[in-house]
Design a protein around this motif. Structure first.
Motif, PDB file in Angstrom:
ATOM      1  N   LYS A  58      -4.243  16.737 -61.109  1.00  0.00           N
ATOM      2  CA  LYS A  58      -4.552  15.381 -61.567  1.00  0.00           C
ATOM      3  C   LYS A  58      -3.787  14.373 -60.721  1.00  0.00           C
ATOM      4  O   LYS A  58      -2.594  14.565 -60.431  1.00  0.00           O
ATOM      5  N   ALA A  59      -4.462  13.292 -60.340  1.00  0.00           N
ATOM      6  CA  ALA A  59      -3.809  12.208 -59.609  1.00  0.00           C
ATOM      7  C   ALA A  59      -4.265  10.879 -60.181  1.00  0.00           C
ATOM      8  O   ALA A  59      -5.465  10.649 -60.329  1.00  0.00           O
ATOM      9  N   VAL A  60      -3.315  10.021 -60.549  1.00  0.00           N
ATOM     10  CA  VAL A  60      -3.639   8.642 -60.926  1.00  0.00           C
ATOM     11  C   VAL A  60      -3.427   7.811 -59.663  1.00  0.00           C
ATOM     12  O   VAL A  60      -2.300   7.558 -59.248  1.00  0.00           O
ATOM     13  N   TYR A  61      -4.521   7.418 -59.052  1.00  0.00           N
ATOM     14  CA  TYR A  61      -4.510   6.835 -57.715  1.00  0.00           C
ATOM     15  C   TYR A  61      -4.514   5.307 -57.789  1.00  0.00           C
ATOM     16  O   TYR A  61      -5.531   4.688 -58.096  1.00  0.00           O
ATOM     17  N   PHE A  62      -3.354   4.704 -57.539  1.00  0.00           N
ATOM     18  CA  PHE A  62      -3.233   3.256 -57.399  1.00  0.00           C
ATOM     19  C   PHE A  62      -3.382   2.947 -55.917  1.00  0.00           C
ATOM     20  O   PHE A  62      -2.445   3.118 -55.139  1.00  0.00           O
ATOM     21  N   THR A  63      -4.562   2.518 -55.519  1.00  0.00           N
ATOM     22  CA  THR A  63      -4.818   2.310 -54.096  1.00  0.00           C
ATOM     23  C   THR A  63      -3.953   1.198 -53.510  1.00  0.00           C
ATOM     24  O   THR A  63      -3.479   1.299 -52.384  1.00  0.00           O
ATOM     25  N   HIS A 119     -14.614   8.945 -53.002  1.00  0.00           N
ATOM     26  CA  HIS A 119     -15.142   8.064 -51.966  1.00  0.00           C
ATOM     27  C   HIS A 119     -15.553   6.695 -52.513  1.00  0.00           C
ATOM     28  O   HIS A 119     -15.729   5.747 -51.733  1.00  0.00           O
ATOM     29  N   LEU A 120     -15.708   6.571 -53.823  1.00  0.00           N
ATOM     30  CA  LEU A 120     -16.032   5.270 -54.407  1.00  0.00           C
ATOM     31  C   LEU A 120     -14.934   4.247 -54.151  1.00  0.00           C
ATOM     32  O   LEU A 120     -15.178   3.034 -54.148  1.00  0.00           O
ATOM     33  N   LEU A 121     -13.722   4.733 -53.912  1.00  0.00           N
ATOM     34  CA  LEU A 121     -12.596   3.835 -53.664  1.00  0.00           C
ATOM     35  C   LEU A 121     -12.460   3.444 -52.201  1.00  0.00           C
ATOM     36  O   LEU A 121     -11.650   2.581 -51.861  1.00  0.00           O
ATOM     37  N   LEU A 138      -9.877  -0.363 -51.309  1.00  0.00           N
ATOM     38  CA  LEU A 138      -8.706  -0.078 -50.473  1.00  0.00           C
ATOM     39  C   LEU A 138      -8.249   1.369 -50.565  1.00  0.00           C
ATOM     40  O   LEU A 138      -7.072   1.680 -50.349  1.00  0.00           O
ATOM     41  N   GLY A 139      -9.172   2.268 -50.869  1.00  0.00           N
ATOM     42  CA  GLY A 139      -8.814   3.661 -51.080  1.00  0.00           C
ATOM     43  C   GLY A 139      -9.040   4.544 -49.862  1.00  0.00           C
ATOM     44  O   GLY A 139      -9.571   4.124 -48.832  1.00  0.00           O
ATOM     45  N   THR A 157      -0.974   8.242 -48.336  1.00  0.00           N
ATOM     46  CA  THR A 157      -2.351   7.842 -48.047  1.00  0.00           C
ATOM     47  C   THR A 157      -2.464   7.461 -46.577  1.00  0.00           C
ATOM     48  O   THR A 157      -1.546   6.874 -45.996  1.00  0.00           O
ATOM     49  N   ASN A 158      -3.590   7.792 -45.981  1.00  0.00           N
ATOM     50  CA  ASN A 158      -3.793   7.562 -44.560  1.00  0.00           C
ATOM     51  C   ASN A 158      -3.931   6.075 -44.242  1.00  0.00           C
ATOM     52  O   ASN A 158      -3.530   5.613 -43.178  1.00  0.00           O
TER      53      ASN A 158
END
Length: 445
Positions: A58-63, A119-121, A138-139, A157-158
């Motif tokens: 699980k990852a909560v991704y704050f872009t 990919h939606l981000l 910005l993801g 993140t890249n």
């Protein structure tokens, strides 16, 4: 040279030679692996980690948590290069299959190679607000591997080199993901709750209060201090959880960082609890925390001023309340398909007609005006608009009654000259009912 000194000299030389031999061996061992071999070892390490969690990750991704909130993603990796993925980006929390690779470059990275929820981000043509046009959310879909820490897989993140952690998922994480979407209505707030909210922090001895606003479309909140002599602002991305919300960056109170806020359905509050009396709570208030005197500029004796809600530009303004938008929609539903409400203008202190509310329409429908008088409620700092008469018959204005009743409610309106802008340079003014969850956003015209 005495025999004793000779022996000491020989002993010292032997120790030096021994240390040199050890150092040479260590150096040889250190460099006997080539850079490619070390990257391949990291690749295997990451691959083994991804496959090691029985229920995935699980990852909560704050872009970008200075603009946007967090998006929970669940991943279940397979040895054949496929991945099962689900997210709370929107109401579609179903599980989808796609492919991934562990790629070698200057470092080892995890890349989601075929399209899935992550990919939606990263799609540039999919953006939540105009300021992010051509930037999306910005993801990323490529994450640089930085090792394992306390059972978490640590990535950067890249795109912007932010840290992202994969934590081991549980069966409950997959089952409860739709509850994140259910939590949205509690964060946004319903018409059954008061319109105003605050963030209240305490370090065990001192309590501070902050005016709290939240944007659903960006999952981003801002809290500004309301206390004289204490200027502080929290800006935070919001991620949804089954039992509340996750905040990033964390709210720091009394040296403690609070990020997990638990929802209380009884009063609609969200509370993060630390130790030694430290806590932070997002809760409701029955009136604005800061009530301005801005209404005074609209009272009789002042020059004419005009404030206009323009549907084309302001319908989506986050400062509009849901109740206001619902009433606008209700008005439009009563009109023919070719017509709609274009503007609501309040004209104060016109030299000929005094003060009146104008309703202007698209589609050729004639403007309707409601003549009113104004007076102040100095104790509550509101302005009260009272009916004088309409420019059309009662039958012709009945469809406006519910909307107009909010502007002319006997408890009056709070008036605030806002500091933010929307699309244009015009100053924003909001008109908020003192008796309901009605708030209308206007331009000063």
């Amino acid at each position: 040279m005495k025999a004793k000194n000779i022996i000491q000299f020989l002993l010292a030389g032997f120790i030096v030679l021994l240390l040199a031999a050890c150092s040479n061996t260590d150096a040889e061992q250190l460099f006997e692996e080539t850079p490619t071999e070390r990257l391949n070892a990291q690749k295997k390490e990451l691959n083994d980690l991804l496959l090691s969690s029985e229920n995935g990750w699980k990852a909560v991704y704050f872009t970008y948590d200075s603009v946007l909130g967090g998006y929970t993603h669940l991943f279940k990796f397979a040895s054949d290069g496929t991945v099962q993925m689900a997210s709370d980006f929107d109401a579609d929390t179903k599980v989808y299959n796609s492919e991934y690779q562990i790629q070698l470059g200057s470092t080892v990275s995890l890349v989601f190679t075929t399209k899935n929820r992550i990919h939606l981000l990263s799609e540039s043509d999919n953006y939540p607000i105009a300021a992010l046009r051509s930037k999306g959310y910005l993801g990323d879909f490529q994450f640089l591997y930085y090792g394992e820490e306390n059972g978490d897989i640590v990535f950067k993140t890249n795109r912007n080199n932010h840290e992202l952690r994969f934590v081991k998922a549980t069966p409950q994480d997959w089952t409860d993901l739709p509850k994140n979407i259910d939590m949205i209505k509690n964060v946004v707030g319903s018409d059954s709750r008061p319109l105003f909210r605050l963030l209240e922090t305490t370090d065990g001895t001192t309590t501070h209060q902050f005016d709290f606003t939240f944007s659903e479309v960006t999952r981003f909140a801002e809290a500004n201090s309301i206390e004289s002599g204490y200027s502080f602002t929290y800006e935070m991305g919001v991620g949804y959880a089954p039992n509340g919300i996750i905040i990033s960056p964390a709210v720091e109170v009394g040296g403690q960082k609070l990020s997990n806020f638990v929802y209380n359905d009884l009063d609609g509050s969200f509370t993060a609890t630390g130790t030694n009396g430290v806590s932070a709570t997002i809760k409701y208030s029955t009136k604005p925390l800061v009530i301005t005197d801005d209404y005074k500029a609209l009272l009789p004796g002042n020059p004419q001023s005009v404030y206009g809600y323009i549907s084309a530009n302001l319908y989506t303004a986050p400062s509009n309340s849901k109740m206001f938008k619902d009433l606008v929609n209700k008005v439009n539903a009563t009109l023919p398909a070719t017509q709609s409400l274009a503007r609501i203008q309040i004209v104060f202190n016109n030299a000929t007609n005094g003060t009146y509310i104008q309703y202007l329409f698209n589609g050729g429908k004639a403007t309707i005006s409601h003549l009113v008088t104004t007076k102040e409620d100095a104790a509550n700092k509101t302005i009260i608009l009272t009916n004088v008469g309409w420019t059309q018959s009662a039958a012709n204005v009945a469809f406006l009654k519910e909307l107009d009743d909010q502007l002319t409610n006997p408890s009056g309106l709070y008036v605030k000259k806002e500091s933010f802008k929307i699309t244009y340079s015009n100053v924003i003014w909001t008109f908020t009912s003192a008796a309901s969850n009605f708030r209308m956003t206007t331009y000063a015209l």
